[in-house]
Design a protein around this motif. Structure first.
Motif, mmCIF file in Angstrom:
data_model
loop_
_atom_site.group_PDB
_atom_site.id
_atom_site.type_symbol
_atom_site.label_atom_id
_atom_site.label_comp_id
_atom_site.label_asym_id
_atom_site.label_seq_id
_atom_site.Cartn_x
_atom_site.Cartn_y
_atom_site.Cartn_z
ATOM 1 N N ALA A 39 0.786 -1.242 -0.411
ATOM 2 C CA ALA A 39 0.676 -0.152 -0.233
ATOM 3 C C ALA A 39 0.628 1.276 -0.178
ATOM 4 O O ALA A 39 0.772 2.312 -1.080
ATOM 5 N N LEU A 43 1.294 4.341 -2.729
ATOM 6 C CA LEU A 43 0.510 5.871 -2.648
ATOM 7 C C LEU A 43 2.340 6.584 -2.957
ATOM 8 O O LEU A 43 2.051 7.852 -3.137
ATOM 9 N N LEU A 212 -5.896 0.440 1.298
ATOM 10 C CA LEU A 212 -6.150 2.239 0.555
ATOM 11 C C LEU A 212 -8.092 2.149 0.742
ATOM 12 O O LEU A 212 -8.179 3.420 0.369
ATOM 13 N N THR A 225 -4.638 3.507 -6.701
ATOM 14 C CA THR A 225 -4.868 1.654 -6.545
ATOM 15 C C THR A 225 -4.580 0.794 -7.933
ATOM 16 O O THR A 225 -5.285 -0.578 -7.856
#
Length: 304
Positions: A39, A43, A212, A225
């Protein structure tokens, strides 16, 4: 307690932010399926990260338990991969700024670290802290991925179904941080995504994407994502192929599906899907699952 402000340094060019959200994902605590790590990587892909505060890892990290790498070439050391525990500013896909604290979980001084985070929360006017984790559960990959939500006040977790009443779990720096922030009247919460325990040691991007999704909704952010969705599609195909190739693993999945469906229909105890991630099957099936994971690791090494 020693002065928490001496644990970190705020960058001279740190921006003034308007009540940002602070996301926290630390290495070293449980991260089943590498969901939190994936995750964080998602990002940061193609996003400029501005360091706004840096922790002094020399005071927090036990190098002998997590030895950073040094590169040796012929007759000399040429590079050192120093650990970093930073707060950086990122922007979501709608260009809204937010903060991310990531890096190694402190091995020592948890109370001082928690106090330091609270100081940074005050310094940057953070309105909400959200920590990201992933836990192994006795659930099948063929069912919807669950999430355990927790927070410093009930309003923060409204709409999320509780999976446990009471559970004693190993402590963590992020857990203590959330607890202390709550005592100080700060809004803090966390999401622990549920990863099938037979996939806990493999990368499971499906869980990272779900993590997320929940974080973005709680934070009011549009988090990227797309890469995780593509990776999840590939992983799903690989997992299905591996399961079909092993009758023993297939039986494990079927047993977990029956247990999950029983609980979902209100005919069983959610504790049976608990944090320990115990298989509802014989020892030989557990051994077959370990073999399944080892085969996946071998395949990755062969393709690298």
């Amino acid at each position: 307690m020693l002065d928490p402000a001496e644990l970190y340094e705020v960058a001279e060019d740190a921006p003034e932010l308007d009540e940002p959200v602070l996301l926290v994902a630390l290495d070293g605590f449980v991260d089943a399926g590498a969901a939190a790590r994936l995750a964080v990587a998602s990002l940061q892909v193609d996003r400029e990260a501005l360091v706004v505060a840096r922790f002094d890892v020399d005071q927090l990290v036990d190098y002998r338990s997590r030895r950073p790498s040094l590169r040796f070439e012929t007759d000399r050391w040429t590079a050192y991969n120093a650990p970093e525990l930073d707060v950086v500013q990122l922007h979501d896909t709608g260009d809204t700024p937010y903060l991310l604290l990531s890096g190694p979980e402190p091995d020592t001084q948890w109370e001082r670290f928690s106090a330091a985070v609270e100081e940074l929360v005050q310094r940057f006017g953070v309105r909400l802290v959200i920590n990201l984790t992933a836990i192994p559960m006795a659930v099948p990959h063929t069912r919807p991925i669950g999430v355990t939500a927790h927070g410093t006040r009930p309003e923060l977790t409204e709409g999320h179904e509780a999976w446990f009443a009471t559970a004693e779990v190993p402590g963590s720096a992020v857990g203590l941080m959330e607890f202390r922030l709550g005592e100080a009247g700060r809004d803090a919460m966390g999401f622990a995504v549920h990863v099938p325990h037979y996939l806990a040691r493999a990368e499971y991007p499906q869980a990272a994407r779900v993590l997320l999704d929940h974080v973005g909704l709680a934070a009011g952010l549009y988090l990227p994502t797309e890469a995780l969705m593509k990776a999840a599609e590939r992983a799903e195909e690989e997992i299905s192929e591996q399961v079909e190739a092993s009758d023993e693993v297939k039986q494990v999945v079927l047993a977990l599906e029956r247990q999950y469906d029983t609980v979902s229909e209100g005919r069983g105890d959610r504790a049976s899907l608990g944090l320990g991630g115990e298989l509802p099957s014989a020892d030989e099936l557990a051994a077959e699952v370990e073999k399944f994971l080892a085969d996946q690791d071998d395949d990755k090494d062969g393709n690298s």
